[in-house]
Design an enzyme around this catalytic site. Structure first.
Site, PDB file in Angstrom:
ATOM      1  N   GLY A   1     118.546  19.844 -24.271  1.00 24.32           N
ATOM      2  CA  GLY A   1     118.562  19.380 -22.885  1.00 24.32           C
ATOM      3  C   GLY A   1     119.958  19.228 -22.304  1.00 24.32           C
ATOM      4  O   GLY A   1     120.294  18.172 -21.769  1.00 24.32           O
TER       5      GLY A   1
ATOM      6  N   GLY B   1     124.640  17.903 -15.231  1.00 29.57           N
ATOM      7  CA  GLY B   1     124.230  16.706 -14.488  1.00 29.57           C
ATOM      8  C   GLY B   1     123.464  15.718 -15.345  1.00 29.57           C
ATOM      9  O   GLY B   1     123.275  14.573 -14.946  1.00 29.57           O
TER      10      GLY B   1
ATOM     11  N   GLY C   1     122.596  15.154 -21.733  1.00 23.27           N
ATOM     12  CA  GLY C   1     122.861  16.156 -22.764  1.00 23.27           C
ATOM     13  C   GLY C   1     124.108  16.963 -22.443  1.00 23.27           C
ATOM     14  O   GLY C   1     124.877  17.319 -23.343  1.00 23.27           O
TER      15      GLY C   1
ATOM     16  N   SER D   1     114.722   4.758 -24.832  1.00 23.74           N
ATOM     17  CA  SER D   1     114.861   4.219 -23.471  1.00 23.74           C
ATOM     18  C   SER D   1     114.516   2.739 -23.462  1.00 23.74           C
ATOM     19  O   SER D   1     113.739   2.261 -24.310  1.00 23.74           O
ATOM     20  CB  SER D   1     113.902   4.963 -22.546  1.00 23.74           C
ATOM     21  OG  SER D   1     113.810   4.322 -21.300  1.00 23.74           O
TER      22      SER D   1
ATOM     23  N   TYR E   1     104.919   7.440 -20.749  1.00 25.10           N
ATOM     24  CA  TYR E   1     106.381   7.573 -20.930  1.00 25.10           C
ATOM     25  C   TYR E   1     106.883   6.487 -21.894  1.00 25.10           C
ATOM     26  O   TYR E   1     107.622   6.782 -22.838  1.00 25.10           O
ATOM     27  CB  TYR E   1     107.121   7.474 -19.594  1.00 25.10           C
ATOM     28  CG  TYR E   1     108.635   7.619 -19.764  1.00 25.10           C
ATOM     29  CD1 TYR E   1     109.191   8.819 -20.227  1.00 25.10           C
ATOM     30  CD2 TYR E   1     109.496   6.567 -19.500  1.00 25.10           C
ATOM     31  CE1 TYR E   1     110.569   8.950 -20.411  1.00 25.10           C
ATOM     32  CE2 TYR E   1     110.873   6.699 -19.679  1.00 25.10           C
ATOM     33  CZ  TYR E   1     111.404   7.892 -20.134  1.00 25.10           C
ATOM     34  OH  TYR E   1     112.770   8.024 -20.322  1.00 25.10           O
TER      35      TYR E   1
HETATM   36  N1  NAP Z   1     118.722   8.881 -17.141  1.00 23.36           N
HETATM   37  C1  NAP Z   1     118.260   7.712 -17.550  1.00 23.36           C
HETATM   38  O1  NAP Z   1     118.450   6.665 -16.904  1.00 23.36           O
HETATM   39  C2  NAP Z   1     117.498   7.621 -18.837  1.00 23.36           C
HETATM   40  C3  NAP Z   1     117.030   6.364 -19.217  1.00 23.36           C
HETATM   41  C4  NAP Z   1     116.386   6.250 -20.436  1.00 23.36           C
HETATM   42  C5  NAP Z   1     116.222   7.328 -21.259  1.00 23.36           C
HETATM   43  N2  NAP Z   1     116.677   8.556 -20.861  1.00 23.36           N
HETATM   44  C6  NAP Z   1     116.459   9.691 -21.776  1.00 23.36           C
HETATM   45  O2  NAP Z   1     117.590  10.518 -21.805  1.00 23.36           O
HETATM   46  C7  NAP Z   1     117.206  11.852 -22.130  1.00 23.36           C
HETATM   47  C8  NAP Z   1     117.920  12.830 -21.214  1.00 23.36           C
HETATM   48  O3  NAP Z   1     117.463  12.662 -19.895  1.00 23.36           O
HETATM   49  P1  NAP Z   1     118.389  12.793 -18.606  1.00 23.36           P
HETATM   50  O4  NAP Z   1     118.406  11.463 -17.968  1.00 23.36           O
HETATM   51  O5  NAP Z   1     119.657  13.472 -18.912  1.00 23.36           O
HETATM   52  O6  NAP Z   1     117.439  13.705 -17.688  1.00 23.36           O
HETATM   53  P2  NAP Z   1     117.635  15.195 -17.105  1.00 23.36           P
HETATM   54  O7  NAP Z   1     118.868  15.253 -16.291  1.00 23.36           O
HETATM   55  O8  NAP Z   1     116.332  15.490 -16.429  1.00 23.36           O
HETATM   56  O9  NAP Z   1     117.806  16.073 -18.393  1.00 23.36           O
HETATM   57  C9  NAP Z   1     116.714  16.318 -19.246  1.00 23.36           C
HETATM   58  C10 NAP Z   1     116.954  17.558 -20.044  1.00 23.36           C
HETATM   59  O10 NAP Z   1     115.789  17.806 -20.840  1.00 23.36           O
HETATM   60  C11 NAP Z   1     115.417  19.158 -20.634  1.00 23.36           C
HETATM   61  N3  NAP Z   1     113.997  19.392 -20.835  1.00 23.36           N
HETATM   62  C12 NAP Z   1     112.958  18.878 -20.154  1.00 23.36           C
HETATM   63  N4  NAP Z   1     111.806  19.394 -20.598  1.00 23.36           N
HETATM   64  C13 NAP Z   1     112.131  20.276 -21.572  1.00 23.36           C
HETATM   65  C14 NAP Z   1     111.385  21.139 -22.396  1.00 23.36           C
HETATM   66  N5  NAP Z   1     110.050  21.250 -22.309  1.00 23.36           N
HETATM   67  N6  NAP Z   1     112.042  21.895 -23.301  1.00 23.36           N
HETATM   68  C15 NAP Z   1     113.378  21.838 -23.398  1.00 23.36           C
HETATM   69  N7  NAP Z   1     114.143  21.048 -22.630  1.00 23.36           N
HETATM   70  C16 NAP Z   1     113.522  20.278 -21.726  1.00 23.36           C
HETATM   71  C17 NAP Z   1     115.818  19.442 -19.208  1.00 23.36           C
HETATM   72  O11 NAP Z   1     115.862  20.846 -18.981  1.00 23.36           O
HETATM   73  P3  NAP Z   1     115.616  21.474 -17.517  1.00 23.36           P
HETATM   74  O12 NAP Z   1     116.920  21.361 -16.813  1.00 23.36           O
HETATM   75  O13 NAP Z   1     115.222  22.861 -17.844  1.00 23.36           O
HETATM   76  O14 NAP Z   1     114.536  20.665 -16.862  1.00 23.36           O
HETATM   77  C18 NAP Z   1     117.181  18.788 -19.174  1.00 23.36           C
HETATM   78  O15 NAP Z   1     118.143  19.612 -19.761  1.00 23.36           O
HETATM   79  C19 NAP Z   1     115.677  11.891 -22.040  1.00 23.36           C
HETATM   80  O16 NAP Z   1     115.146  11.867 -23.352  1.00 23.36           O
HETATM   81  C20 NAP Z   1     115.330  10.602 -21.318  1.00 23.36           C
HETATM   82  O17 NAP Z   1     114.068  10.088 -21.687  1.00 23.36           O
HETATM   83  C21 NAP Z   1     117.311   8.730 -19.668  1.00 23.36           C
END
Ligand code: NAP
Length: 309
Positions: A23, A27, A30, A152, A178
């Site tokens: 991921g 932005g 990851g 999370s 979730y």
């Molecule tokens: N941001 C927060 O406040 C927050 C809080 C708690 C936990 N988290 C955790 O942090 C992690 C990263 O999230 P983020 O906030 O950086 O969100 P994000 O910006 O939406 O990034 C999520 C990443 O996961 C990828 N992804 C989604 N579905 C996928 C699939 N089926 N196969 C492969 N890759 C996939 C997305 O790819 P695409 O670009 O192709 O969609 C993107 O690269 C997640 O596990 C989330 O639960 C985030």
């Protein structure tokens, strides 16, 4: 650590080490995780579902770290066949010192995957469980491997572990599922770490959470796309009330590189763990329930068709 507070200056030289980060879309958390690992010399395999997004992430990393050693692995974590194909492809990487299971989706509408699984549980737990199992030999080959799973604050929403038949039809609540998927990330981490120790393997498993960080997570969940005007407006609204995606990656980076024992959970140190510099944080008692950990492991093995380690 150089002081009481961990910073990215504490990341050691990672030259000669290989990391695989799922991921890594620009932005998101990851991306910042991969960028910082590359900045410290690691070869980083960017693992995501869209080649164009992997190209964009690699381009943005190379802009900041000229000469960064980057690889691409295409994987759709919501599709078990894709995970198997990606693991086959990743064999060319050789030993993997660090696997970061970062990719995830949040509170998406109900959808079933090709494997008949609900999509949040498939993407956030079953796909990463299978990927980790298939890559384990390469992580073991590191001689000092580490696996970091993203959970999370929302794991606190879960009042029970997701131990029912994952293909059964039941009433769907986006947030309950979730929360359960993020609880699953912790149950998986702690059971994995125990099994690794029991098997005498040179790998530890840790978990991290970012608090509340301004990424694409909300638009991905609500709209299923990061493109377009509505997505940009929603992204901006989230950024206005959260810490940066860069800061959100710090707990992951601390869990990935600091001298910490397996089973450690790292999150932001500010009020309510929503933001701030990372530190070791606690989980709900349910996440430490060893019976739930073992039962989720056995259910996950049966669901993905792989017994390991
Ligand atoms: N941001 C927060 O406040 C927050 C809080 C708690 C936990 N988290 C955790 O942090 C992690 C990263 O999230 P983020 O906030 O950086 O969100 P994000 O910006 O939406 O990034 C999520 C990443 O996961 C990828 N992804 C989604 N579905 C996928 C699939 N089926 N196969 C492969 N890759 C996939 C997305 O790819 P695409 O670009 O192709 O969609 C993107 O690269 C997640 O596990 C989330 O639960 C985030």
């Amino acid at each position: 650590m150089s002081g009481a507070t961990w910073t990215t200056a504490d990341i050691p030289d990672l030259t000669g080490r290989t990391a695989l980060v799922t991921g890594p879309t620009v932005g998101g958390l990851g991306f910042h995780t991969a960028l910082e690992l590359a900045r410290h010399g690691a070869r980083v395999a960017l693992a995501g579902r869209t080649s164009a997004k992997l190209d964009a992430a690699a381009g943005a990393i190379t802009d900041e770290v000229p000469g960064a050693l980057l690889e691409h692995v295409v994987v759709d974590l919501a599709d078990l066949a894709s995970v198997r194909a990606a693991a086959d492809d990743a064999a060319r990487l050789g030993p993997i010192d660090l696997l970061v299971n970062n990719a995830g989706i949040m509170a998406s509408p109900h959808r079933r995957t090709a494997d008949g699984l609900e999509s949040q549980m498939a993407t956030n737990h079953f796909g990463p469980f299978l990927l980790t199992g298939l890559l384990l030999d390469q992580v073991v080959a590191s001689g000092d491997g580490r696996i970091v799973n993203l959970s999370s604050l929302a794991h606190r929403l879960a009042h029970s572990a997701p131990l029912g038949d994952p293909r059964a039809r039941r009433r769907y609540s986006r947030w309950r599922v979730y929360g359960q998927s993020k609880l699953a990330n912790l149950l998986f981490t702690f059971e994995l770490d125990r099994r690794l120790r029991r098997a005498g393997l040179p790998v530890t498993a840790l978990a991290a959470h970012p608090g509340f960080a301004g990424t694409h997570l909300v638009v991905n969940g609500q709209l299923g796309t990061t493109q377009g005007r509505i997505s940009s407006i929603l992204d901006a609204a989230v950024r206005a009330v959260s810490q940066s995606a860069e800061a959100g990656a710090w707990p992951t980076l601390m869990a990935a590189t600091a001298d910490l024992p397996g089973g450690t959970y790292v999150g932001p140190g500010g009020p309510g763990q929503a933001s701030g510099p990372p530190r070791i944080v606690d989980t709900t008692p349910l996440a430490r329930d060893e019976v739930a950990q073992r039962r989720l492991w056995e259910l996950s093995e049966a669901t993905v068709g792989l017994r390991w380690p």
